[in-house]
Design an enzyme around this catalytic site. Structure first.
Site, PDB file in Angstrom:
ATOM      1  N   GLU A 136     -50.709  16.568  17.187  1.00  0.00           N
ATOM      2  CA  GLU A 136     -49.254  16.016  18.155  1.00  0.00           C
ATOM      3  C   GLU A 136     -48.538  17.307  17.807  1.00  0.00           C
ATOM      4  O   GLU A 136     -47.299  16.360  16.489  1.00  0.00           O
ATOM      5  CB  GLU A 136     -49.197  14.588  17.992  1.00  0.00           C
ATOM      6  N   GLY A 276     -44.072   9.883  10.595  1.00  0.00           N
ATOM      7  CA  GLY A 276     -44.528   8.059   9.487  1.00  0.00           C
ATOM      8  C   GLY A 276     -45.461   8.879   9.564  1.00  0.00           C
ATOM      9  O   GLY A 276     -45.960   8.253   8.594  1.00  0.00           O
ATOM     10  N   MET A 278     -49.071   8.443  11.801  1.00  0.00           N
ATOM     11  CA  MET A 278     -50.590   9.422  13.890  1.00  0.00           C
ATOM     12  C   MET A 278     -51.600   8.589  13.604  1.00  0.00           C
ATOM     13  O   MET A 278     -52.397   8.632  13.344  1.00  0.00           O
ATOM     14  CB  MET A 278     -50.774  11.127  13.631  1.00  0.00           C
ATOM     15  N   GLU A 313     -49.232   2.331  15.374  1.00  0.00           N
ATOM     16  CA  GLU A 313     -50.319   3.674  15.129  1.00  0.00           C
ATOM     17  C   GLU A 313     -51.758   2.942  15.549  1.00  0.00           C
ATOM     18  O   GLU A 313     -52.160   3.110  16.205  1.00  0.00           O
ATOM     19  CB  GLU A 313     -50.943   3.677  14.092  1.00  0.00           C
ATOM     20  N   HIS A 316     -51.512   1.866  19.034  1.00  0.00           N
ATOM     21  CA  HIS A 316     -51.442   3.430  20.138  1.00  0.00           C
ATOM     22  C   HIS A 316     -53.305   2.978  20.314  1.00  0.00           C
ATOM     23  O   HIS A 316     -53.787   4.326  21.697  1.00  0.00           O
ATOM     24  CB  HIS A 316     -51.497   4.389  19.218  1.00  0.00           C
ATOM     25  N   GLU A 335     -44.849   5.633  23.374  1.00  0.00           N
ATOM     26  CA  GLU A 335     -44.162   5.358  22.192  1.00  0.00           C
ATOM     27  C   GLU A 335     -42.880   4.473  22.911  1.00  0.00           C
ATOM     28  O   GLU A 335     -42.546   3.631  21.813  1.00  0.00           O
ATOM     29  CB  GLU A 335     -43.168   6.870  21.931  1.00  0.00           C
TER      30      GLU A 335
HETATM   31  N1  TRP Z   1     -47.491  10.077  17.693  1.00  0.00           N
HETATM   32  C1  TRP Z   1     -46.691  10.021  16.656  1.00  0.00           C
HETATM   33  C2  TRP Z   1     -46.394   8.354  16.797  1.00  0.00           C
HETATM   34  O1  TRP Z   1     -45.100   7.611  16.605  1.00  0.00           O
HETATM   35  C3  TRP Z   1     -45.839  10.746  16.294  1.00  0.00           C
HETATM   36  C4  TRP Z   1     -46.009  12.134  15.549  1.00  0.00           C
HETATM   37  C5  TRP Z   1     -46.313  11.520  14.129  1.00  0.00           C
HETATM   38  C6  TRP Z   1     -45.593  13.845  15.095  1.00  0.00           C
HETATM   39  N2  TRP Z   1     -46.458  13.309  13.242  1.00  0.00           N
HETATM   40  C7  TRP Z   1     -45.923  13.599  14.423  1.00  0.00           C
HETATM   41  C8  TRP Z   1     -44.394  14.165  16.348  1.00  0.00           C
HETATM   42  C9  TRP Z   1     -45.527  14.923  14.406  1.00  0.00           C
HETATM   43  C10 TRP Z   1     -44.178  15.519  16.519  1.00  0.00           C
HETATM   44  C11 TRP Z   1     -44.977  16.231  15.291  1.00  0.00           C
HETATM   45  O2  TRP Z   1     -47.492   7.408  16.449  1.00  0.00           O
HETATM   46 ZN    ZN Z   2     -46.202   6.548  18.301  1.00  0.00          ZN
END
Ligand code: TRP
Ligand code: ZN
Length: 904
Positions: A136, A276, A278, A313, A316, A335
């Site tokens: 992402e 933080g 993913m 997470e 999600h 988000e």
């Molecule tokens: N989807 C992730 C979250 O909010 C966000 C995220 C993790 C992200 N790593 C990243 C966004 C690197 C951009 C780039 O839980």
């Molecule tokens: Zn998120």
């Protein structure tokens, strides 16, 4: 380094994808210098695109070498395709494929990539000795050629081949369906993910990892295997994350009716990570800082962060994975909603009011500043250059507030109906924020037309409210005016639909019945209600009000707005002690302190001697007395709130409130008041500090966290006392504490102390701390931060020195954040020193990181983007550094977008 001819992408240009991918087969051979990736994409022309005549297939791809390309087993030559820096295009497909272009064909290729050289931490890269991925938003295109957009959803089957000794653990999304050994010392594993997903949710991990395992039985009786993978030395720090995961899984079943879908759920901790964590399907990848926790190494704040991020997470899996985003303009769909969900989870696990206070403080300080700066954008942006720059407080935090407001407006039962409808209707789809609002509208029968402006208009609305009591008519009139300042590209704002939760307090502090003029007599009158503020100017007249009330407005912070109501200090004290709404009690205390600070700031600016208002001193005395009574009676839960009440508004929040930031004035006045409060209440602080000592075994539960918070707030005030006794007490706490919360607090106060006698203890403690913890990378980060945020002069030089320390590593984002970001974002007095040295320092770091890790470079830049909020001298210096960055020859899209928007 890609070429930064950054072009703007617009939401209005959205089109359905011309091709869809049914199945994605991937084959990785992980090597010590290069990795070979083979992909087989099962494609066809998108039947949903009406009159689809697309004859060329464009795939995204960056920083890779194409080895070969085949279409239905036929090798293609450069007569059939072309590549550039960012893509591969196969043309003349109808001629090559005939009908198969619509019924299905296979495009196969091999690419060569270099994870070892990938310092951007995006795509496939190495974190220490481990291979891992971060896809992402648009990282998958650095792994292989693909249609890298979230509305292209495929099933994935992934085979990983790697050296067995170096990489005994091979993981990807879904279920492990086969594995085996090769004769050359390598082994392989194949993973199949049965759920269609966009490529941003793809993940791969290979390394020497250990794991802890647990199980969760779902509401329908399915047994789920839960595993957390870490390095061997961190196995003793996984229990809290595991417990948090199980709590989150249960909570999502109970509160949202959401059950987990795969048979296994895995978390992997990695050291080098841009954010933080993913939410990759079935295989979440976490920054170690958001998963590892144990009492000896981890503060209470970090424990709570682990719980929140693990839950975030996990949530999600439904809000993001099962139902995903159509395009990246919809990012807040997943988000904002997921932050709202994790906030409610944390509220249920701990102290609800304190969680709200923390979140609102954060929002009002950081998101409001973003909304007032050059990068301001709506919750659903209309355009961007680099999507990585839009993982913002507006998308996350304000996005969560927008979801919360929907719940305020339609009520909890309808909100649950709406979320059920949303998940059922859109399961397996890639959708928009509009789809979310439609589901909420349909389930509740509420018209949210005007409310939608929260998604499309940037900026923080202001509410100016006045009250008028008419004793003869027994009415109380609230006159509400709303406005919103202009933001870049949006000079005019339409009025918002704002839920204003409120009550009217009678002389004893009880909620009065709330009947509005024009309402039927006999209709139930409640003590609290949510007013629909929709017009620029709106009058609400309450009837049958038998005495002059004190209004309690925006309870629970029911909307992300700036509220202005002219309370007297006595009224604030009244709300602070009597309101039934805990959030508003805290808010009234903040308002009173802000009032006093602003008054003193004026005196300071006029060169007058400062005197702290007696009312504030008494208010503190009251809070302290109730805290002492409370501690004696062991009413432990309230202690978290009491600790919050004793903390003055931060310099950062005071800066956000100011039209022009007086860095030195704010620091000076806030310090002065804190010192005065410490002096006036030294006995109470001392008594409370002692009462809050605990001999219980450490537990990161609400009661324990609250008690430590209160104790350490007391110590912070005591340390403002010139007596050496307190220094010694603090040093003793540092030495004796068996938990990191108390150790860290004591170290902070020692490092921050201005008394000459502190110097020796400070260097002893710092040296001891490093010697004790140098093998724990996350603890060393705290050591960096403690030193970076010291307000003493000379800190910039010290930070520069620390950058050469053996433990510092510019390639590790956590190190950069703990030293450089901590200094630039939380040490205003040093960062904004009139010499401009720190601005130059920051620009140097941004320029260095721009080449290696553009995402981190661009985030680091934030404090410089706020240059227009400062006086002329600082403006010139800050702007000059932005211009110096802008003039760099090879700017990444990330940094280019932020500097260019800051300078326009
Ligand atoms: N989807 C992730 C979250 O909010 C966000 C995220 C993790 C992200 N790593 C990243 C966004 C690197 C951009 C780039 O839980
Ligand atoms: Zn998120």
């Amino acid at each position: 380094m890609r070429d930064a001819q950054a072009k703007t992408i617009y939401l209005k240009d959205y089109q359905l994808p011309a091709f869809v991918i049914e199945l994605t087969e991937l084959h990785f051979e992980l090597g010590e210098t290069a990795t070979h990736v083979r992909s087989r994409l099962h494609l066809r022309r998108n039947p949903e695109l009406l009159g689809n005549q697309q004859d060329a297939l464009r795939l995204d791809g960056q920083d890779m070498q194409l080895v070969w390309l085949k279409l239905n087993d036929q090798t293609l030559t450069e007569q059939n395709y072309s590549t550039d820096e960012e893509s591969l295009t196969v043309f003349g497909l109808s001629a090559l494929l005939g009908e198969a272009i619509d019924t299905g064909f296979v495009l196969e290729c091999e690419t060569l990539i270099k994870p070892q050289e990938n310092t951007s931490l995006e795509g496939l890269y190495k974190s220490q000795k481990m291979f891992c991925t971060q896809c992402e938003a648009e990282g998958f295109r650095k792994i292989t050629y693909y249609i890298d957009r979230p509305d292209v959803m495929a099933k994935f089957v992934t085979t990983i081949v790697a050296d067995k000794e170096r990489y005994p653990v091979l993981l990807s999304n879904g279920n492990n369906i086969a594995s085996g050994d090769l004769s050359d010392g390598r082994h392989w594993a194949t993973w199949e993910d049965p759920f269609r997903k966009p490529c941003y949710l793809f993940a791969l991990v290979a390394g020497e990892l250990r794991f802890i395992e647990d199980h969760f039985v779902t509401c329908s009786g399915r047994d789920i295997t839960l595993r957390i993978f870490v390095e061997d030395k961190d196995l003793d720090k996984c229990d809290h994350a595991m417990l948090s995961l199980k709590n989150a899984m249960r909570w999502d079943e109970e509160v949202y009716g959401r059950e987990y879908d795969l048979d296994i759920f895995m978390i992997v901790a990695v050291d080098d990570f841009n954010m933080g964590a993913m939410e990759n399907k079935g295989l979440n990848i976490f920054n170690t800082s958001c998963v590892l926790a144990n009492p000896a190494t981890t503060t209470d704040m970090a424990f709570q962060r682990v719980e929140a991020v693990v839950a975030h997470e996990y949530f999600h899996n439904w809000s993001g994975n099962r139902v995903t985003c159509r395009d990246w303009f919809q990012l807040s769909l997943k988000e904002g909603f997921t932050v709202y969900r994790d906030a409610e989870f944390s509220a249920d696990m701990g102290s609800r009011t304190v969680k709200r206070v923390e979140d609102v403080s954060f929002l009002r300080t950081q998101q409001f500043a973003e909304d007032a700066g050059p990068m301001a954008h709506p919750v659903r942006p209309d355009s961007f250059m680099e999507i990585s720059n839009f993982y913002t407080l507006t998308i996350y935090e304000k996005g969560a507030e927008v979801v919360r407001m929907i719940r305020e407006l339609i009520g909890p039962e309808n909100f649950r109906k709406g979320s059920d409808l949303y998940f059922e209707r859109h399961d397996g789809q890639a959708v928009t924020t509009e789809d979310f609002v439609l589901a909420m509208e349909e389930a509740s029968g509420t018209d949210l037309t005007q409310f939608r402006r929260w998604y499309t208009q940037a900026g923080t609305p202001q509410l100016h409210i006045t009250g008028h009591y008419d004793a003869d008519a027994q009415t109380y009139e609230l006159l509400v005016r709303q406005s919103c300042p202009p933001t870049p590209e949006q000079s005019f704002k339409e009025p918002f639909h704002i839920p204003l939760r409120m009550g009217l307090l009678d002389a004893d502090g009880y909620d009065m019945p709330l009947g509005l003029e024009g309402e039927k007599r006999g209709s139930p009158t409640l003590g609290e209600r949510v007013l629909d503020v929709t017009k620029p100017i709106q009058k609400f007249v309450f009837t049958g009000v038998t005495s002059k009330p004190v209004p309690s407005l925006l309870r629970g912070f029911s909307a992300p707005v700036k509220l202005h109501f002219d309370y007297t200090r006595d009224e604030l004290l009244f709300v602070m002690t009597r309101d039934s709404d805990g959030f508003n009690r805290w808010n009234a205390a903040q308002e009173m302190a802000i009032n006093v600070i602003h008054e003193l700031l004026e005196q300071h600016q006029q060169g007058l001697p400062l005197m702290v208002d007696e009312g504030l001193v008494r208010a503190f005395a009251d809070v302290l007395q109730s805290a002492i009574d409370d501690a004696r009676g062991a009413q432990v839960l309230d202690q978290a709130m009491l600790a919050q009440l004793l903390v003055l508004p931060s310099e950062a929040y005071l800066s956000e409130l100011a039209a022009q930031i007086d860095v030195d004035g704010i620091h000076h006045v806030r310090e002065f008041i804190a010192n005065q409060l410490a002096l006036s209440h030294v006995n109470a602080f001392a008594q409370l500090y002692t009462l809050c000592q605990s001999s219980n075994l450490y537990k990161a539960d609400a009661a324990g966290i609250a008690k430590r918070a209160l104790k350490n707030v007391c110590l912070s005030y005591l340390m403002r006392q010139p007596e050496a006794d307190w220094l010694e007490t603090c040093y003793q706490q540092y030495l004796a504490a068996e938990n990191m919360t108390d150790v860290d607090a004591a170290l902070r106060f020692l490092v921050n102390s201005r008394y000459p006698k502190a110097a020796v203890l400070r260097s002893q403690a710092l040296a001891d701390f490093y010697a004790r913890w140098k093998h724990e990378s996350l603890v060393v980060n705290q050591w960096f931060t403690v030193q970076a945020i010291a307000s003493r002069p000379g800190t910039l030089q010290h930070v520069k020195t620390l950058m050469h320390h053996e433990a510092f590593d510019m390639r590790n984002p956590n190190k950069v954040r703990s030293l450089i970001s901590a200094f630039c974002n939380t040490n205003a007095i040093n960062f904004h020193h009139v010499s401009g040295d720190a601005y130059e320092f920051l620009a140097d770091q941004v320029i260095a990181l721009n080449l290696t890790n553009p995402q981190i470079a661009s985030r680091l830049l934030t404090p410089l983007t706020r240059w227009k909020k400062f006086g002329p001298a600082r403006q010139v210096l800050m702007k000059a550094q932005l211009e110096r960055i802008a003039a760099q020859p090879e700017l990444s899209k990330d940094v280019f977008e932020v500097v260019s928007k800051s300078l326009r």
